[in-house]
Scaffold this motif. Sequence first.
Motif, PDB file in Angstrom:
ATOM      1  N   LEU A   1       0.877  -1.176   0.000  1.00 47.78           N
ATOM      2  CA  LEU A   1       0.000   0.000   0.000  1.00 47.78           C
ATOM      3  C   LEU A   1       0.909   1.218   0.000  1.00 47.78           C
ATOM      4  O   LEU A   1       1.888   1.263   0.727  1.00 47.78           O
TER       5      LEU A   1
ATOM      6  N   SER B   1       0.988   5.760  -1.097  1.00 46.82           N
ATOM      7  CA  SER B   1       0.239   6.930  -1.545  1.00 46.82           C
ATOM      8  C   SER B   1       1.137   7.800  -2.405  1.00 46.82           C
ATOM      9  O   SER B   1       2.361   7.713  -2.353  1.00 46.82           O
TER      10      SER B   1
ATOM     11  N   ALA C   1      -4.374   6.897  -2.973  1.00 47.59           N
ATOM     12  CA  ALA C   1      -3.902   5.617  -2.430  1.00 47.59           C
ATOM     13  C   ALA C   1      -3.826   4.577  -3.543  1.00 47.59           C
ATOM     14  O   ALA C   1      -4.684   4.539  -4.433  1.00 47.59           O
TER      15      ALA C   1
ATOM     16  N   PHE D   1      -2.613   0.256  -4.408  1.00 50.05           N
ATOM     17  CA  PHE D   1      -2.314  -1.104  -3.950  1.00 50.05           C
ATOM     18  C   PHE D   1      -1.495  -1.768  -5.037  1.00 50.05           C
ATOM     19  O   PHE D   1      -1.870  -1.708  -6.210  1.00 50.05           O
TER      20      PHE D   1
ATOM     21  N   LEU E   1      -6.774   3.034  -5.581  1.00 46.99           N
ATOM     22  CA  LEU E   1      -7.850   2.834  -4.611  1.00 46.99           C
ATOM     23  C   LEU E   1      -8.715   4.071  -4.408  1.00 46.99           C
ATOM     24  O   LEU E   1      -9.890   3.956  -4.070  1.00 46.99           O
TER      25      LEU E   1
END
Length: 140
Positions: free
Chosen positions: A36, A38, A52, A54, A65
């Motif tokens: 994960l 950002s 965000a 993934f 996301l």
Amino acid sequence: MKRVLFYIVALTAIPLALAAQVRFGDLDINGSDELLFSATTTAPQYGSYRTAFFADVPGGTVRQLTVYPERVLFLAGTGQIQIQNRYGLFRTAAAPLPGETTAATVIPEGLQPVAGFPAFVNRDDIRTGKILGITASPDG
């Protein structure tokens, strides 16, 4: 001499860091090598926003996301919402609200990059500067 060289390199790097429009951070990887992270973007007329992502590291796939809509277009013929930002051009699948059957009342489901357009999740560059608006016919 080393100290002088250090200062020259540091003073050269400062303007580059200040001019950066995208910064990556908030890295979090789990035992399955899923990541994960950002990206913080500075856009000329929108200020800064974070997105965000993934990533499945072994599989080499990336999914966005969250999305900040720099440009939004409703495609009445398909009931989709088209969202454009620095990371690409995306469309949602859409479903009618409970008890409604018109295309004007939709809940977005699943953000997907539009085929044929560059998207960061497809390993394309992140756009900088002013982005050009892309319009579509009502049926997409």
